[in-house]
Design a protein around this motif. Structure first.
Motif, mmCIF file in Angstrom:
data_model
loop_
_atom_site.group_PDB
_atom_site.id
_atom_site.type_symbol
_atom_site.label_atom_id
_atom_site.label_comp_id
_atom_site.label_asym_id
_atom_site.label_seq_id
_atom_site.Cartn_x
_atom_site.Cartn_y
_atom_site.Cartn_z
ATOM 1 N N GLU A 184 0.824 -1.203 0.000
ATOM 2 C CA GLU A 184 0.000 0.000 0.000
ATOM 3 C C GLU A 184 0.864 1.262 0.000
ATOM 4 O OE1 GLU A 184 -3.043 0.041 2.912
ATOM 5 O OE2 GLU A 184 -3.790 -1.938 2.393
ATOM 6 N N GLU A 224 -5.933 4.496 3.135
ATOM 7 C CA GLU A 224 -6.711 3.302 2.835
ATOM 8 C C GLU A 224 -7.854 3.609 1.882
ATOM 9 O OE1 GLU A 224 -8.357 -0.484 5.409
ATOM 10 O OE2 GLU A 224 -8.542 1.539 6.251
ATOM 11 N N SER A 238 -7.594 -7.787 -0.083
ATOM 12 C CA SER A 238 -8.471 -7.245 0.949
ATOM 13 C C SER A 238 -9.705 -8.123 1.128
ATOM 14 C CB SER A 238 -8.893 -5.818 0.593
ATOM 15 O OG SER A 238 -9.781 -5.321 1.560
#
Length: 462
Positions: free
Chosen positions: A267, A272, A317
């Protein structure tokens, strides 16, 4: 006879039909390649020389670069690089053997990787300038630039950890935004232009190779995560999503591999929410294939792409595909559609998706991804656990492998589907998928296939 003429004759004999001559030529060339004279093979990289001789020669030089490049003096290495680059530039304006062109690109990339970060930066810049400076419609220039960028990334990935860090950080990272910009423009143009599948697949492979290098910006944030790519390189990100709906098999395969690398990336410090937005956009691109997976002619390549990317989304995810993404339920339905198509490889990707989904507690999922999911899942899973039509025994059956079939069945039952379903679905008589007429006692299968399915489930769960 001079060594160059002798080498040319030996290479031609190697491709000839006389076995004795081939054996002698091979022995001579083996010795020649390991000698200092082997570098002279570059003189055979000329337009008038037979393609097979050029191909052999460039491969010989690549081998020597990998093993003896640093033994040459710096000025000699520079002369060789300039010569090879001139041969490559000649091919921008002249139609040439594509395979030899690709090997020349690999040769230059191998030289740069051996010389270090500064040489890498020079070659990346050369590729960027070749593409940005080419006139519109110059297909050869575009392909050579992409080939160079692909081979540089592949050579960087093959370096040991210490050398790779320096080469990527100093030689490639500063120019990564320009490279991603080029790739975005190429993909956007090619996807909108018929007959460009070859260049499109090449641009996707190049994108995949650069994304796999874990590039970061000056603040240490990843350039290669979905959120970062959507935010910083929107044209490239949008074009990647568009490639999901391509019709050429080579493009579809390259797109699947590229998304797998993109979704494996770190990431990298981006918030997020940026990653959620990017994954939502990818899910929407997958859902655009819903109609293409239905009807008379099922595109198995497309089904593999959808299932593979869906599994990669879930792996990145599980919470996203279970609860957070607005597309979570339609995506699950799309994965079941892929599962219903009957291809084992597609089914394996769907099982991977379900494995990731199973890491999220049922109560934390969207309601449709609880009991309703498993009710629908069993209907399309059982056909994969049946023996093929016409099957009698494994000794006579050549269209499938017994070990692979049983391994998939065990994984499907225990890992993702039948076993979780037993915990989710309410107690009730077991009705197997659409077999008419139904058995008198729904707990007792009425044919061999269904009896074997039931025994498999019982034995694996037990």
């Amino acid at each position: 006879m001079g060594s160059i003429a002798a080498a040319q004759s030996a290479i031609q004999a190697l491709y000839g039909s006389d076995s004795a001559l081939r054996q002698a030529a091979n022995a001579w060339l083996t010795h020649y390649a390991s000698s200092e004279q082997g570098w002279e093979c570059m003189q055979l990289l000329q337009g008038g020389v037979a393609p097979e001789v050029q191909f052999f020669s460039v491969n010989l030089i690549i081998s020597k670069v990998r093993h003896a490049w640093r033994q040459l003096q710096p000025d000699t290495r520079q002369q060789i690089q300039s010569f090879v680059r001139s041969k490559l530039e000649d091919r921008v304006s002249n139609a040439s053997n594509r395979l030899i062109t690709q090997r020349l690109c690999l040769l230059l990339a191998a030289m740069a990787a051996a010389d270090g970060a500064e040489a890498g930066a020079v070659l990346v810049n050369h590729a960027v300038q070749l593409k940005t400076g080419s006139t519109n419609g110059n297909q050869a220039a575009s392909e050579i630039a992409l080939d160079l960028l692909l081979k540089i990334a592949e050579e960087a990935a093959a370096l040991d950890t210490r050398r790779q860090g320096s080469f990527v950080h100093k030689g490639m990272q500063p120019q990564a935004p320009a490279v991603f910009g080029i790739l975005g423009r190429v993909l956007e143009t090619c996807l909108a232009t018929p007959g460009q599948s070859g260049t499109t697949a090449l641009a996707l492979k190049c994108t995949q190779a650069w994304l796999g290098l874990s590039l970061t910006d000056s603040h240490g944030r990843s350039m290669c995560s979905p959120g970062a790519l959507q935010k910083q390189q929107s044209r490239l990100f949008t074009s990647l999503n568009a490639s999901i709906c391509a019709v050429d098999s080579a493009v579809i395969d390259a797109a699947a591999e590229t998304f797998e690398v993109l979704l494996e990336s770190e990431e990298g410090g981006f918030d997020e929410e940026a990653d959620w937005r990017a994954m939502s956009a990818i899910a929407q691109a997958l859902l655009a294939n819903q109609n293409a997976l239905q009807g008379g002619e099922v595109e198995s390549d497309r089904a593999r792409l959808v299932a593979k990317v869906g599994a990669a989304l879930a792996d990145r995810s599980p919470e996203g595909v279970a609860q957070n993404l607005p597309e979570a339920v339609p995506l699950a339905e799309l994965m079941l559609t892929c599962l219903s198509l009957g291809e084992r490889r597609v089914a394996e990707f769907v099982i991977d998706y379900l494995d990731s989904l199973s890491t999220v507690a049922l109560a934390e999922r969207q309601p449709q991804l609880q009991q309703p999911l498993y009710s629908s899942l069993l209907q399309v899973l059982f056909p994969h656990m049946q023996f093929p039509q016409g099957f009698t025994n494994w000794e006579d059956w050549v269209e499938d492998d017994e070990e692979a079939f049983n391994r998939f069945r065990r994984v499907a039952i225990l890992g993702s589907a039948a076993y979780p379903a037993c915990a989710v679905l309410p107690p009730a008589p077991v009705h197997y998928p659409a077999v008419q007429p139904p058995p008198t006692n729904p707990l007792i299968p009425d044919d061999f296939q269904r009896l074997h399915e039931l025994l498999a489930i019982i034995s694996n769960i037990a």
